[in-house]
Motif scaffolding. Structure first.
Motif, PDB file in Angstrom:
ATOM      1  N   GLU A  81       0.807  -1.231   0.000  1.00 48.11           N
ATOM      2  CA  GLU A  81       0.000   0.000   0.000  1.00 48.11           C
ATOM      3  C   GLU A  81       0.839   1.281   0.000  1.00 48.11           C
ATOM      4  O   GLU A  81       0.311   2.378   0.040  1.00 48.11           O
ATOM      5  N   GLN A  82       2.163   1.147  -0.060  1.00 45.69           N
ATOM      6  CA  GLN A  82       3.059   2.302  -0.048  1.00 45.69           C
ATOM      7  C   GLN A  82       3.503   2.622  -1.477  1.00 45.69           C
ATOM      8  O   GLN A  82       3.871   1.718  -2.216  1.00 45.69           O
ATOM      9  N   SER A  83       3.464   3.903  -1.871  1.00 47.65           N
ATOM     10  CA  SER A  83       3.863   4.246  -3.234  1.00 47.65           C
ATOM     11  C   SER A  83       5.102   5.139  -3.241  1.00 47.65           C
ATOM     12  O   SER A  83       5.370   5.880  -2.289  1.00 47.65           O
ATOM     13  N   TYR A  84       5.829   5.047  -4.358  1.00 47.34           N
ATOM     14  CA  TYR A  84       7.058   5.806  -4.563  1.00 47.34           C
ATOM     15  C   TYR A  84       7.051   6.326  -5.994  1.00 47.34           C
ATOM     16  O   TYR A  84       6.491   5.701  -6.886  1.00 47.34           O
ATOM     17  N   LEU A  85       7.710   7.445  -6.231  1.00 46.74           N
ATOM     18  CA  LEU A  85       7.831   8.001  -7.570  1.00 46.74           C
ATOM     19  C   LEU A  85       9.193   7.602  -8.133  1.00 46.74           C
ATOM     20  O   LEU A  85      10.228   7.859  -7.508  1.00 46.74           O
ATOM     21  N   ALA A  86       9.193   6.979  -9.308  1.00 40.61           N
ATOM     22  CA  ALA A  86      10.439   6.489  -9.908  1.00 40.61           C
ATOM     23  C   ALA A  86      11.188   7.604 -10.606  1.00 40.61           C
ATOM     24  O   ALA A  86      10.587   8.515 -11.177  1.00 40.61           O
ATOM     25  N   ASP A  87      12.514   7.518 -10.592  1.00 40.59           N
ATOM     26  CA  ASP A  87      13.344   8.534 -11.247  1.00 40.59           C
ATOM     27  C   ASP A  87      13.933   8.042 -12.570  1.00 40.59           C
ATOM     28  O   ASP A  87      14.750   8.724 -13.189  1.00 40.59           O
ATOM     29  N   GLY A  88      13.548   6.837 -13.008  1.00 43.68           N
ATOM     30  CA  GLY A  88      14.030   6.314 -14.283  1.00 43.68           C
ATOM     31  C   GLY A  88      15.205   5.371 -14.163  1.00 43.68           C
ATOM     32  O   GLY A  88      15.681   4.844 -15.156  1.00 43.68           O
ATOM     33  N   THR A  89      15.685   5.153 -12.941  1.00 42.36           N
ATOM     34  CA  THR A  89      16.787   4.212 -12.742  1.00 42.36           C
ATOM     35  C   THR A  89      16.242   2.875 -12.253  1.00 42.36           C
ATOM     36  O   THR A  89      15.084   2.773 -11.866  1.00 42.36           O
ATOM     37  N   GLU A  90      17.086   1.848 -12.276  1.00 36.84           N
ATOM     38  CA  GLU A  90      16.676   0.549 -11.743  1.00 36.84           C
ATOM     39  C   GLU A  90      16.333   0.687 -10.263  1.00 36.84           C
ATOM     40  O   GLU A  90      16.917   1.515  -9.559  1.00 36.84           O
ATOM     41  N   ILE A  91      15.399  -0.135  -9.813  1.00 35.10           N
ATOM     42  CA  ILE A  91      14.970  -0.081  -8.416  1.00 35.10           C
ATOM     43  C   ILE A  91      15.303  -1.410  -7.764  1.00 35.10           C
ATOM     44  O   ILE A  91      14.779  -2.452  -8.161  1.00 35.10           O
ATOM     45  N   GLU A  92      16.187  -1.369  -6.782  1.00 33.21           N
ATOM     46  CA  GLU A  92      16.532  -2.581  -6.046  1.00 33.21           C
ATOM     47  C   GLU A  92      15.620  -2.680  -4.831  1.00 33.21           C
ATOM     48  O   GLU A  92      15.554  -1.759  -4.015  1.00 33.21           O
TER      49      GLU A  92
END
Length: 119
Positions: A81-92
């Motif tokens: 239920e937690q959201s994050y905004l991506a910056d275009g890099t890979e997400i580990e």
């Protein structure tokens, strides 16, 4: 005929089947973003681009181990239920507790990417 109302980003807001002439429709919806098509329309799987009804493309996102690859900048990444905004890099992905986590990536007009990650 299907009457498709859509917003500036191409998201389909409503679909109505109508049996009157196009000229009547233009009177009913003056200046509105309306497009007519003679096929079944899906609000979740279709969108409008340059006044053309298109199928939403598959997401470019892929899960490789604990890494989300191909996440576009500006995408909304949900972990449970937690959201994050991506910056275009890979997400580990790193989690403090073992368990199953539901991952969803939203990036319009792509279809949402969803998976379950287990650590």
């Amino acid at each position: 005929m299907n009457i498709i109302e859509f917003d500036e980003s191409g998201r389909i807001l409503s679909v109505v089947t109508y049996f009157e002439a196009r000229s009547i429709l233009e009177q009913l919806y003056p200046g509105r973003l309306i497009l007519s098509e003679d096929r079944v329309v899906s609000q979740s799987c279709d969108y409008v681009k340059a006044n053309e009804l298109l199928s939403r493309p598959l997401s470019p996102v892929a899960m490789r181990g604990a890494v989300l690859e191909g996440v576009p900048a500006g995408a909304r990444v949900w972990v449970d239920e937690q959201s994050y905004l991506a910056d275009g890099t890979e997400i580990e992905l790193q989690f403090e507790h073992k368990g199953h986590y539901r991952i969803r990536v939203e990036s319009w007009p792509f279809m949402d990417y969803e998976c379950v990650y287990e650590n």
